[in-house]
Design an enzyme around this catalytic site. Structure first.
Site, mmCIF file in Angstrom:
data_model
loop_
_atom_site.group_PDB
_atom_site.id
_atom_site.type_symbol
_atom_site.label_atom_id
_atom_site.label_comp_id
_atom_site.label_asym_id
_atom_site.label_seq_id
_atom_site.Cartn_x
_atom_site.Cartn_y
_atom_site.Cartn_z
ATOM 1 N N LYS A 87 0.476 1.405 5.192
ATOM 2 C CA LYS A 87 1.475 2.227 5.874
ATOM 3 C C LYS A 87 0.871 3.466 6.538
ATOM 4 C CE LYS A 87 5.826 0.888 3.772
ATOM 5 N NZ LYS A 87 5.483 -0.177 2.805
ATOM 6 N N GLU A 109 13.519 7.358 7.567
ATOM 7 C CA GLU A 109 14.353 6.938 6.452
ATOM 8 C C GLU A 109 13.493 6.080 5.547
ATOM 9 O OE1 GLU A 109 14.307 4.646 8.798
ATOM 10 O OE2 GLU A 109 14.477 2.817 7.633
ATOM 11 N N SER A 378 -2.124 -5.695 0.955
ATOM 12 C CA SER A 378 -1.499 -4.608 1.703
ATOM 13 C C SER A 378 -1.431 -3.293 0.936
ATOM 14 C CB SER A 378 -0.104 -5.026 2.164
ATOM 15 O OG SER A 378 0.688 -5.430 1.067
HETATM 16 C C1 LIG Z 1 5.987 -1.556 2.812
HETATM 17 C C2 LIG Z 1 5.039 -2.519 2.257
HETATM 18 C C3 LIG Z 1 5.043 -3.889 2.648
HETATM 19 C C4 LIG Z 1 6.047 -4.488 3.588
HETATM 20 O O1 LIG Z 1 6.065 -3.996 4.881
HETATM 21 P P1 LIG Z 1 5.467 -4.756 6.142
HETATM 22 O O2 LIG Z 1 5.966 -3.941 7.288
HETATM 23 O O3 LIG Z 1 5.988 -6.151 6.156
HETATM 24 O O4 LIG Z 1 3.994 -4.720 6.053
HETATM 25 C C5 LIG Z 1 4.068 -4.720 2.107
HETATM 26 N N1 LIG Z 1 3.161 -4.277 1.220
HETATM 27 C C6 LIG Z 1 3.140 -2.982 0.817
HETATM 28 C C7 LIG Z 1 2.110 -2.559 -0.184
HETATM 29 C C8 LIG Z 1 4.074 -2.070 1.308
HETATM 30 O O5 LIG Z 1 4.036 -0.799 0.885
#
Ligand SMILES: *Cc1c(COP(=O)(O)O)cnc(C)c1O
Length: 412
Positions: A87, A109, A378
């Site tokens: 993010k 938000e 992620s």
């Molecule tokens: C917010 C988040 C996601 C989902 O958001 P995408 O926009 O689909 O990437 C996935 N993994 C983590 C660790 C997140 O914080």
């Protein structure tokens, strides 16, 4: 064929109230300008390097690949970024854009609080005023994130109208934006929403595949056979896929939340299961989990980041053209993959990311040993300690929480 601006096949567009038309056209102009300006990308990447820890490494999972006995599995480590997920890439990009536009204030938000947290970090670093809207329910439940956002200097506003949930927070943020357009930018957290957000957020997140395409060829001496990423709104997956889209031999797999099962309200799989239909909501056209009257259905996932009714219009299109295949991982499969990664490789994944691992592990077993699977991790799992400890029914943890609560009640 002429491409309609902001559309991906039939999906996308900008369905916005008239008061926001001029703001969106200003934003679009600013975005197009930085996009064609190589020095902006340099400035952006240099900020990511010196502040957020990029490039994120690629880690080969030697033990797990061996245990599964099939494809070789590599992780792209977005969990090692500052603030613990991908993010930060998006919010730093939008933050720099805000500075270029000469605005002084950002709003956002947030549901689970991760996007609000990243935005508050960015605002502190870049010297921007920051205001975060949360549904009152989330505001109470996500105290740890609210605490950090406030310590970082952001104002966090609990939204008490409507159902006091994420969509009410979204409405309030849009109301704020339409009243303060001249000074304020709205930082959208994923590759959804009205044009140019899906395209812009994807562009910032494309740094993931820009790096990984070179790294994997250095480490594994070939292109990946498959790239896996989890899909909430779609930003980490689109960023992970972006630079491979033209390489048809690289298979791309998006993994959604399969939850507890295939019934309505039990999952958040918009593309892997046939339940979602095309509609317009929250300013853009995509596949939504909705009923015949266009009313949004309830969704469920063990991970808050994947629990969303819509999905990026870019992914809806890539699904339709079959460039990206979609799968759903259940809660149980996800927890198993999470456990295996901890015990065998010493890596604590976010619940969201573990969905992608679950499907990659299953498919690796059935694939030849010379195949290379690249999975985007992620985010990291520290934030999920409450959910994970509860899901694993750790009795000591329950005792710990109960004791803490007692300590506080004695003190007050
Ligand atoms: C917010 C988040 C996601 C989902 O958001 P995408 O926009 O689909 O990437 C996935 N993994 C983590 C660790 C997140 O914080």
């Amino acid at each position: 064929m002429m491409k309609k601006e902001g559309y991906f096949g039939e999906y996308g567009g900008a369905f916005i109230p008239e008061v926001l038309q001029s703001t969106f056209s200003e934003l679009n102009k600013a975005y197009q300008a930085i996009r064609s300006d190589a020095s902006f990308w340099q400035e952006y990447y240099s900020l990511l390097q010196t502040y957020a820890g990029r490039p994120s490494p690629i880690t080969y999972l030697s033990k797990i690949s061996n245990i599964l006995g099939g494809a070789q599995i590599y992780l792209k480590r977005e969990d090692l970024n500052h603030t613990g997920s991908h993010k930060i890439n998006n919010v730093l990009g939008q933050g720099l854009l805000v500075k270029h536009m000469g605005k002084k204030r950002v709003i956002a938000e947030t549901g689970a609080g991760q996007h609000g947290f990243a935005t508050a970090v960015m605002a502190a670093r870049l010297g921007l005023e920051c205001c975060i809207y949360m549904g009152e329910k989330d505001y109470i439940r996500q105290r740890t994130n609210v605490f950090w956002m406030e310590q970082l200097g952001a104002q966090v506003i609990p939204v008490k109208v409507g159902t006091k949930a994420l969509k009410d927070a979204l409405n309030e943020a849009f109301r704020d934006w339409s009243q303060n357009m001249a000074t304020t930018h709205y930082v959208l957290g994923t590759a959804c929403g009205p044009h140019p957000f899906p395209e812009m957020v994807t562009w910032f997140q494309s740094v993931i595949s820009q790096e990984s395409k070179e790294q994997i060829q250095d480490i594994a001496h070939c292109m990946p056979s498959r790239v896996y990423a989890c899909v909430g709104g779609g930003s980490n997956s689109l960023g992970s896929f972006y630079h491979y889209l033209e390489n048809e031999q690289v298979k791309l797999i998006g993994v959604e939340a399969g939850g507890k099962g295939k019934g309505i309200g039990q999952h958040a799989a918009r593309l892997a299961l046939p339940s979602a239909t095309t509609g317009v909501c929250q300013g853009y056209k995509t596949k939504f989990l909705q009923n015949e009257e266009g009313q949004m259905m309830s969704t469920y996932s063990i991970s808050s980041g994947l629990d969303y009714i819509g999905v990026s219009p870019i992914l809806a299109h890539l699904h339709e053209t079959k460039r990206v295949r979609f799968e759903a991982a259940t809660d149980e499969e996800t927890l198993q993959a999470l456990g295996l990664l901890m015990k065998e490789e010493g890596i604590i994944a976010a619940l969201e990311s573990a969905h992608a691992l679950a499907i990659a592990f299953q498919e690796a077993k059935k694939s030849p040993k010379d195949q290379v699977f690249l999975v985007t991790l992620s985010g990291r799992g520290d934030k999920d300690i409450f959910n994970i400890a509860e899901a694993l029914e750790d009795s000591q943890w329950e005792q710990f929480i109960t004791d803490k609560a007692k300590e506080y009640s004695v003190r007050s």
